[in-house]
Design a protein around this motif. Structure first.
Motif, short mmCIF file in Angstrom:
data_model
loop_
_atom_site.label_atom_id
_atom_site.label_comp_id
_atom_site.label_asym_id
_atom_site.label_seq_id
_atom_site.Cartn_x
_atom_site.Cartn_y
_atom_site.Cartn_z
N GLY A 124 0.81 -1.21 0.00
CA GLY A 124 0.00 0.00 0.00
C GLY A 124 0.84 1.26 0.00
N LEU A 125 1.88 1.29 0.84
CA LEU A 125 2.75 2.47 0.91
C LEU A 125 3.45 2.73 -0.42
N GLU A 126 3.93 1.65 -1.04
CA GLU A 126 4.63 1.82 -2.32
C GLU A 126 3.67 2.27 -3.41
N GLY A 127 2.43 1.77 -3.36
CA GLY A 127 1.42 2.22 -4.31
C GLY A 127 1.13 3.70 -4.16
N ILE A 128 1.04 4.17 -2.92
CA ILE A 128 0.80 5.60 -2.67
C ILE A 128 1.97 6.43 -3.19
N GLY A 129 3.20 5.98 -2.91
CA GLY A 129 4.37 6.70 -3.38
C GLY A 129 4.44 6.77 -4.90
N ALA A 130 4.14 5.65 -5.57
CA ALA A 130 4.16 5.62 -7.03
C ALA A 130 3.07 6.54 -7.60
N ALA A 131 1.90 6.53 -6.96
CA ALA A 131 0.79 7.38 -7.43
C ALA A 131 1.12 8.86 -7.30
N LYS A 132 1.83 9.25 -6.24
CA LYS A 132 2.21 10.65 -6.06
C LYS A 132 3.12 11.12 -7.20
N VAL A 140 3.18 9.88 -10.31
CA VAL A 140 2.39 9.96 -11.54
C VAL A 140 1.47 11.17 -11.53
N THR A 141 0.84 11.46 -10.38
CA THR A 141 -0.04 12.63 -10.32
C THR A 141 0.75 13.94 -10.42
N GLY A 142 2.05 13.88 -10.11
CA GLY A 142 2.90 15.05 -10.35
C GLY A 142 3.06 15.32 -11.84
N TRP A 143 3.07 14.25 -12.64
CA TRP A 143 3.14 14.39 -14.10
C TRP A 143 1.77 14.69 -14.70
N LEU A 144 0.73 14.14 -14.06
CA LEU A 144 -0.64 14.30 -14.56
C LEU A 144 -1.51 14.89 -13.45
N GLU A 186 -5.14 10.06 -6.89
CA GLU A 186 -4.08 9.13 -6.50
C GLU A 186 -4.60 7.71 -6.34
N TRP A 187 -5.77 7.58 -5.70
CA TRP A 187 -6.30 6.25 -5.41
C TRP A 187 -6.54 5.46 -6.70
N ALA A 188 -6.89 6.16 -7.78
CA ALA A 188 -7.14 5.48 -9.05
C ALA A 188 -5.85 4.89 -9.61
N TRP A 189 -4.74 5.62 -9.47
CA TRP A 189 -3.45 5.09 -9.93
C TRP A 189 -3.02 3.89 -9.09
N VAL A 190 -3.23 4.00 -7.77
CA VAL A 190 -2.89 2.86 -6.90
C VAL A 190 -3.71 1.64 -7.31
N LEU A 201 -4.10 -3.67 -9.79
CA LEU A 201 -4.72 -4.58 -10.76
C LEU A 201 -3.68 -5.19 -11.69
N VAL A 202 -2.71 -4.40 -12.12
CA VAL A 202 -1.66 -4.91 -13.02
C VAL A 202 -0.87 -6.02 -12.34
N PHE A 203 -0.41 -5.75 -11.11
CA PHE A 203 0.42 -6.75 -10.43
C PHE A 203 -0.40 -7.91 -9.89
N LEU A 204 -1.67 -7.64 -9.59
CA LEU A 204 -2.56 -8.73 -9.22
C LEU A 204 -2.70 -9.69 -10.40
N GLY A 205 -2.89 -9.12 -11.59
CA GLY A 205 -3.02 -9.95 -12.79
C GLY A 205 -1.77 -10.75 -13.09
N THR A 206 -0.61 -10.12 -13.00
CA THR A 206 0.64 -10.83 -13.32
C THR A 206 0.93 -11.93 -12.31
#
Length: 468
Positions: free
Chosen positions: A117-125, A127-131, A136-140, A145-150
């Motif tokens: 969860g923490l890493e997802g929040i950090g990654a989303a921050k 991406v939202t800086g670029w967009l 943020e929650w949508a990016w997380v 979903l991507v890593f759940l699928g893989t």
């Protein structure tokens, strides 16, 4: 007496591991071991350590790195002798008893899920800086979903993702080190070598005295978390024993080059008290100092890759740990169901728990979420203690019963194992002294105590049940 607790994990764990596929190739395992050293903690968390410890952060990373080498060597010795997807949890089960395997395994599972969860929040921050304007929650949710699928599909998908993630991290950190060394030697066009001025000026080696060094030391200890995943992944590789042995034997130079080397280059290039070190991160500050255009964006890409890599690895590690625990009768049976060689229910539950932590960061940011973060603050130290105690017991047992299994050996046994345990006790003492880490230690202690009591109750209940 100690051998009475050995049969349960020995009998059940191989059954669970044999149901998993061996889809990880040696190249996957090698790159997971290599890239696993380069975590988000190195890129993100090291800035606060430098600001507190100054140039002595290099010594702090060296000391904590030495402790991690000892831990990995001990874990490698046990994992090469008995490869298992439950890794140190299985070893604690065999050496100490089922309650120890239960405590080590479920505490690590909680740590990994919260970290997802923490890493997802950090990654989303990032991406939202670029967009800007995107939630943020949508990016997380998308990353989840991507890593759940893989991870649901096949273990080779996890291996491929980690292979390329690790390759990008290794290339990035290697280029950084090359540029930094060239600049320090005065061989980089457009830059002048600072010599040793940044190491001796502005307060010298210990600008904030011993207290600052202690804060830097504690920060460096927790930056190394995540190295244990390679011993979990080894159980699903083509040659588990060889894979673990190779990963452990190369741990020393990886830690020295990537962690200690990076800290040395950064504090030599940039004044430790430069506000940019803590604000934008030490790597960005160093690249900006070298005049590398777009340094901040370059490092944001690298940090994003490191965070996504950690998410992927932690979902994988949590699912395998849960599966192993269930196989030993230490968790709900439904979670441990294996389909087509993948513990899909464990992957799903681990991912949902991680995303719940993300939602808590929005719903209860002032009470529940901080409590959750404190609860996992010192879990990795608890795990390391179980590893050291287990190795102390199992090494003597293996030397007596199966010396041929000792493919990897802990150095100077038992002296360095005892030294490592004393060092861990010392870290606990230092954490109690620091207000910022005292709450973490107490919260982690509460979690550990609850798991120990639960594990002991389950163990006693199982002992009273009639055998089939």
């Amino acid at each position: 007496m100690s051998r009475t607790s050995a049969p349960p994990p020995t009998d059940t764990t191989p059954t669970a591991d044999s149901a998993l596929t061996h889809g990880l190739k040696q190249r996957h395992l090698s790159m997971i071991a290599l890239g696993g050293v380069i975590g988000a903690g190195l890129f993100v968390g090291s800035g606060a350590g430098i600001a507190a410890a100054g140039p002595s952060i290099v010594i702090a990373y060296g000391i904590s790195g030495l402790l991690v080498m000892f831990v990995m060597r001990m874990l490698g010795e046990m994992s090469a002798a008995n490869p298992a997807s439950g890794s140190f949890s299985v070893h604690a089960d065999r050496a100490i008893g089922p309650w120890a395997g239960f405590t080590a395994g479920w505490s690590f599972w909680v740590l990994l899920c919260v970290a997802v969860g923490l890493e997802g929040i950090g990654a989303a921050k990032i991406v939202t800086g670029w967009l800007p304007g995107t939630p943020e929650w949508a990016w997380v949710a998308l990353f989840m979903l991507v890593f759940l699928g893989t991870n649901l599909a096949a273990v080779k998908n996890f291996g491929e993702f980690e292979f390329w993630f690790a390759a990008l991290k290794v290339v990035a950190i290697t280029l950084f080190l090359v540029l930094g060394v060239l600049a320090l030697l005065g061989w980089l066009p457009g830059t002048d070598s600072p010599g040793g001025s940044n190491l001796t000026g502005e307060g010298g080696l210990l600008p904030h005295g011993s207290d600052g060094f202690i804060i830097g030391l504690l920060a460096s200890v927790f930056a190394y978390g995540g190295l244990e995943t390679v011993t979990i992944a080894a159980a699903e590789s083509e040659n588990p024993v060889q894979g673990v042995a190779k990963a452990v034997r190369t741990a020393m130079w990886r830690i020295a080059v990537f962690y200690v080397g990076s800290m040395a280059v950064i504090v030599a290039l940039v004044p430790w008290d430069d506000p940019a070190v803590a604000e934008v991160g030490p790597f960005c500050a160093a690249l900006d100092h070298l005049g590398i255009s777009g340094a901040a964006e370059i490092m944001n890409v690298v940090i994003l890759v490191a965070l996504l890599s950690a998410m992927n690895a932690n979902i994988y590690g949590a699912s395998r740990m849960a599966c192993s625990l269930v196989a030993r009768g230490q968790g709900p049976k439904r979670i441990g169901t294996i389909s087509s060689g993948v513990p899909r229910n464990a992957v799903l539950v681990s991912s949902v728990f991680g995303f719940l932590c993300v939602l808590l960061s929005y719903w209860r940011p002032d009470d529940v979420f901080p409590w959750l973060l404190n609860m996992i603050g010192a879990v990795i130290l608890v795990v390391w203690i179980f590893i050291a105690v287990s190795q102390l017991i199992l090494r003597s047992r293996m030397e007596r019963d199966a010396p041929e299994k000792l493919v990897v050996r802990m150095w100077l046994f038992p002296v360095l194992t005892i030294v490592a345990l004393l060092a861990m006790a010392g870290i606990f003492f230092l954490m109690l002294r620091q207000p910022d880490t005292r709450d973490q230690l107490l919260a982690t202690g509460a979690l550990t105590a609850v798991l120990i009591v639960t594990g002991l109750v389950r163990q006693k209940r199982a002992a009273r049940e009639p055998r089939a």
